[in-house]
Design a protein around this motif. Structure first.
Motif, PDB file in Angstrom:
ATOM      1  N   GLU A  26       0.859  -1.233  -0.068  1.00 60.38           N
ATOM      2  CA  GLU A  26       0.102  -0.020  -0.035  1.00 60.38           C
ATOM      3  C   GLU A  26       1.123   1.069   0.102  1.00 60.38           C
ATOM      4  OE1 GLU A  26      -3.491   1.962   2.647  1.00 60.38           O
ATOM      5  OE2 GLU A  26      -2.608   0.345   3.513  1.00 60.38           O
ATOM      6  N   ALA A  27       0.740   2.114  -1.074  1.00 60.55           N
ATOM      7  CA  ALA A  27       1.523   3.258  -0.644  1.00 60.55           C
ATOM      8  C   ALA A  27       0.710   4.645  -0.710  1.00 60.55           C
ATOM      9  CB  ALA A  27       2.168   3.538  -2.645  1.00 60.55           C
ATOM     10  N   VAL A  28       1.332   5.446   0.017  1.00 57.91           N
ATOM     11  CA  VAL A  28       0.598   6.695   0.663  1.00 57.91           C
ATOM     12  C   VAL A  28       1.481   7.779  -0.063  1.00 57.91           C
ATOM     13  CG1 VAL A  28      -0.104   8.157   2.677  1.00 57.91           C
ATOM     14  CG2 VAL A  28      -0.228   5.550   2.681  1.00 57.91           C
ATOM     15  N   VAL A  29       0.922   8.667  -0.548  1.00 56.62           N
ATOM     16  CA  VAL A  29       1.530   9.914  -1.157  1.00 56.62           C
ATOM     17  C   VAL A  29       1.660  11.005  -0.219  1.00 56.62           C
ATOM     18  CG1 VAL A  29       1.714  11.802  -2.860  1.00 56.62           C
ATOM     19  CG2 VAL A  29       0.901   9.250  -3.552  1.00 56.62           C
ATOM     20  N   ILE A  30       2.959  11.496   0.017  1.00 56.32           N
ATOM     21  CA  ILE A  30       3.160  12.592   1.010  1.00 56.32           C
ATOM     22  C   ILE A  30       3.674  13.610   0.006  1.00 56.32           C
ATOM     23  CG2 ILE A  30       4.629  13.516   2.895  1.00 56.32           C
ATOM     24  CD1 ILE A  30       4.645  10.854   4.078  1.00 56.32           C
ATOM     25  N   ALA A  31       2.752  14.638  -0.012  1.00 54.79           N
ATOM     26  CA  ALA A  31       3.348  15.742  -0.929  1.00 54.79           C
ATOM     27  C   ALA A  31       2.040  17.105  -0.492  1.00 54.79           C
ATOM     28  CB  ALA A  31       3.047  15.722  -2.265  1.00 54.79           C
ATOM     29  N   ASP A  37       2.533  18.696   4.279  1.00 51.90           N
ATOM     30  CA  ASP A  37       3.934  19.723   4.299  1.00 51.90           C
ATOM     31  C   ASP A  37       5.018  19.016   5.009  1.00 51.90           C
ATOM     32  OD1 ASP A  37       5.680  21.376   4.390  1.00 51.90           O
ATOM     33  OD2 ASP A  37       4.258  22.924   3.957  1.00 51.90           O
ATOM     34  N   VAL A  38       6.003  18.720   4.317  1.00 54.95           N
ATOM     35  CA  VAL A  38       7.086  17.869   5.092  1.00 54.95           C
ATOM     36  C   VAL A  38       8.119  18.849   5.788  1.00 54.95           C
ATOM     37  CG1 VAL A  38       6.866  15.849   3.720  1.00 54.95           C
ATOM     38  CG2 VAL A  38       8.485  17.817   2.974  1.00 54.95           C
ATOM     39  N   THR A  39       7.896  20.245   5.597  1.00 51.30           N
ATOM     40  CA  THR A  39       8.706  21.247   5.955  1.00 51.30           C
ATOM     41  C   THR A  39       8.076  21.703   7.482  1.00 51.30           C
ATOM     42  OG1 THR A  39       7.754  22.967   4.841  1.00 51.30           O
ATOM     43  CG2 THR A  39       9.684  22.039   3.891  1.00 51.30           C
ATOM     44  N   THR A  40       6.677  21.745   7.527  1.00 51.25           N
ATOM     45  CA  THR A  40       6.157  22.221   8.874  1.00 51.25           C
ATOM     46  C   THR A  40       5.377  21.015   9.509  1.00 51.25           C
ATOM     47  OG1 THR A  40       3.940  22.450   7.781  1.00 51.25           O
ATOM     48  CG2 THR A  40       5.307  24.605   7.543  1.00 51.25           C
ATOM     49  N   GLY A  41       5.350  20.056   9.073  1.00 50.30           N
ATOM     50  CA  GLY A  41       4.711  18.587   9.573  1.00 50.30           C
ATOM     51  C   GLY A  41       3.072  18.698   9.411  1.00 50.30           C
ATOM     52  N   ALA A  42       2.630  19.723   8.544  1.00 49.93           N
ATOM     53  CA  ALA A  42       1.188  19.661   8.667  1.00 49.93           C
ATOM     54  C   ALA A  42       0.597  18.419   7.748  1.00 49.93           C
ATOM     55  CB  ALA A  42       0.665  21.088   8.064  1.00 49.93           C
ATOM     56  N   GLY A  43      -0.248  17.693   8.781  1.00 49.06           N
ATOM     57  CA  GLY A  43      -0.785  16.768   7.978  1.00 49.06           C
ATOM     58  C   GLY A  43      -0.084  15.307   8.018  1.00 49.06           C
ATOM     59  N   LEU A  44       1.256  15.392   8.591  1.00 44.30           N
ATOM     60  CA  LEU A  44       1.972  14.165   8.504  1.00 44.30           C
ATOM     61  C   LEU A  44       1.566  13.045   9.297  1.00 44.30           C
ATOM     62  CD1 LEU A  44       5.907  15.044   8.669  1.00 44.30           C
ATOM     63  CD2 LEU A  44       4.804  13.344   7.173  1.00 44.30           C
ATOM     64  N   ASP A  45       0.923  13.491  10.650  1.00 44.57           N
ATOM     65  CA  ASP A  45       0.468  12.532  11.570  1.00 44.57           C
ATOM     66  C   ASP A  45      -0.670  11.702  10.952  1.00 44.57           C
ATOM     67  OD1 ASP A  45       2.328  13.306  13.389  1.00 44.57           O
ATOM     68  OD2 ASP A  45       0.998  14.460  14.602  1.00 44.57           O
ATOM     69  N   GLU A  46      -1.467  12.415  10.270  1.00 45.67           N
ATOM     70  CA  GLU A  46      -2.704  11.490   9.689  1.00 45.67           C
ATOM     71  C   GLU A  46      -2.025  10.664   8.472  1.00 45.67           C
ATOM     72  OE1 GLU A  46      -6.026   9.864   8.828  1.00 45.67           O
ATOM     73  OE2 GLU A  46      -5.654  11.189  10.376  1.00 45.67           O
ATOM     74  N   ALA A  47      -1.125  11.238   7.651  1.00 44.31           N
ATOM     75  CA  ALA A  47      -0.685  10.464   6.525  1.00 44.31           C
ATOM     76  C   ALA A  47       0.217   9.325   7.018  1.00 44.31           C
ATOM     77  CB  ALA A  47       0.290  11.299   5.610  1.00 44.31           C
ATOM     78  N   LEU A  48       1.000   9.343   8.033  1.00 46.02           N
ATOM     79  CA  LEU A  48       1.803   8.135   8.647  1.00 46.02           C
ATOM     80  C   LEU A  48       0.984   7.123   9.412  1.00 46.02           C
ATOM     81  CD1 LEU A  48       5.159   9.883   9.268  1.00 46.02           C
ATOM     82  CD2 LEU A  48       4.382   8.820   7.255  1.00 46.02           C
ATOM     83  N   ARG A  49      -0.304   7.532   9.749  1.00 42.74           N
ATOM     84  CA  ARG A  49      -0.998   6.595  10.531  1.00 42.74           C
ATOM     85  C   ARG A  49      -1.022   5.069  10.029  1.00 42.74           C
ATOM     86  NH1 ARG A  49      -5.537   9.287  11.667  1.00 42.74           N
ATOM     87  NH2 ARG A  49      -4.618  10.182  13.201  1.00 42.74           N
ATOM     88  N   GLY A  50      -0.312   4.169  10.585  1.00 47.51           N
ATOM     89  CA  GLY A  50      -0.236   2.863  10.334  1.00 47.51           C
ATOM     90  C   GLY A  50       0.821   2.477   9.260  1.00 47.51           C
ATOM     91  N   ALA A  51       1.836   3.471   8.865  1.00 40.68           N
ATOM     92  CA  ALA A  51       2.799   3.060   8.001  1.00 40.68           C
ATOM     93  C   ALA A  51       4.066   2.345   8.726  1.00 40.68           C
ATOM     94  CB  ALA A  51       3.235   4.525   7.481  1.00 40.68           C
ATOM     95  N   ASP A  52       4.475   1.529   7.946  1.00 42.02           N
ATOM     96  CA  ASP A  52       5.679   0.642   8.312  1.00 42.02           C
ATOM     97  C   ASP A  52       6.873   1.431   7.886  1.00 42.02           C
ATOM     98  OD1 ASP A  52       4.018  -1.934   9.022  1.00 42.02           O
ATOM     99  OD2 ASP A  52       3.360  -1.610   7.127  1.00 42.02           O
ATOM    100  N   VAL A  53       6.927   2.071   6.793  1.00 44.29           N
ATOM    101  CA  VAL A  53       8.096   2.541   6.480  1.00 44.29           C
ATOM    102  C   VAL A  53       8.141   3.881   5.562  1.00 44.29           C
ATOM    103  CG1 VAL A  53       8.021   1.141   4.181  1.00 44.29           C
ATOM    104  CG2 VAL A  53      10.361   1.968   4.944  1.00 44.29           C
ATOM    105  N   VAL A  54       8.789   4.838   5.807  1.00 44.14           N
ATOM    106  CA  VAL A  54       8.927   6.095   4.787  1.00 44.14           C
ATOM    107  C   VAL A  54      10.114   5.981   3.745  1.00 44.14           C
ATOM    108  CG1 VAL A  54       9.212   8.630   4.842  1.00 44.14           C
ATOM    109  CG2 VAL A  54       7.677   7.516   6.559  1.00 44.14           C
ATOM    110  N   ILE A  55       9.778   6.248   2.710  1.00 39.17           N
ATOM    111  CA  ILE A  55      10.773   6.488   1.539  1.00 39.17           C
ATOM    112  C   ILE A  55      10.767   7.851   1.335  1.00 39.17           C
ATOM    113  CG2 ILE A  55      11.585   5.960  -0.691  1.00 39.17           C
ATOM    114  CD1 ILE A  55       9.921   3.249  -0.388  1.00 39.17           C
TER     115      ILE A  55
END
Length: 246
Positions: A26-31, A37-55
């Motif tokens: 399963e691939a989740v797009v972070i953009a 926003d990977v500079t401020t962290g906005a939305g990251l917690d929700e996007a990474l919920r249940g994630a095993d790995v980040v590329i």
């Protein structure tokens, strides 16, 4: 596995997302376009919920060392802080062959990103890859006008889709720290690549290979961007890639 791809809408990011899904993950797009926003962290917690790995294949379009360093440090730390909160157990980073041997500002920023990733609280894998075949076309079309000026540089170009597949393979395994470097099957001067791209697909331009100044320029011209140790080698040559329809 659930794989989150930071920079998942960029050229390499889209390929990583496609390779992950083709491999059954399963691939989740972070953009930013996906509300993260990977500079401020906005939305990251929700996007990474249940994630095993980040590329992480994020990038910034600047050659300024200070600007690039601040971006890469911020992104890496922001990602890893969110990863710790989410229970992510593996952080995979794409880097560049030669960042430790070519003292160029952007490369120094990528080297610093590697250091931050490997020293962070989430176990990491760093894959250094050579320039993609696509780099020749980018160099040809970066500036308008009848002349394309490119660094005098010896590369060993690799297919971006093969790098994407290797990132997904590494992400599915245990953290390795520094992974074996990845390169294409054959060394090619960058100016030759750009000339061939101009003849095959255009735009037609005069291509000049110009020596870069200082130690960085000498390192580029004498193989500083070539792999200096055993590692993974792609199979598609630049000529084969160039022959594909665009």
């Amino acid at each position: 596995m659930r794989m989150a791809v930071a920079g998942g809408t960029g050229m390499i990011g889209r390929l990583v997302v496609g390779q992950a899904r083709a491999a059954g993950h399963e691939a989740v797009v972070i953009a930013r376009s996906a509300g993260v926003d990977v500079t401020t962290g906005a939305g990251l917690d929700e996007a990474l919920r249940g994630a095993d790995v980040v590329i992480d294949v994020t990038n910034i379009a600047t050659m300024n060392r200070g600007v690039a360093t601040r971006f890469f440090e911020t992104v890496t730390r922001t990602l890893q802080e969110a990863e710790r909160r989410a229970g992510v157990t593996h952080h995979v980073l794409l880097s560049i062959v030669g960042v430790d041997r070519v003292p160029w500002g952007y490369y120094r920023a990528k080297l610093r990103q590697e250091e931050v990733a490997l020293a962070g609280g989430v176990p990491a894998t760093v894959l250094r890859a050579t320039q993609f075949h696509e780099f020749a076309v980018q160099s040809l079309t970066r500036f308008p006008g009848p002349v394309a000026v490119v660094p005098r540089m010896l590369s060993q170009p690799v297919a971006a889709r093969e790098v994407a597949a290797e990132l997904v393979r590494l992400a599915a395994g245990p953290p390795l720290g520094m992974a074996p470097e990845m390169a294409g099957p054959e060394p090619v001067p960058l100016a030759d690549m750009v000339r061939r791209a101009a003849r095959r697909h255009g735009p037609r331009k005069l291509v000049l290979g110009v020596p870069m100044p200082g130690r960085a320029g000498r390192a580029m011209a004498t193989g500083g961007n070539l792999p200096d140790r055993p590692g993974v080698r792609g199979t598609q040559t630049f000529g084969q890639w160039l022959a594909e329809p665009r």
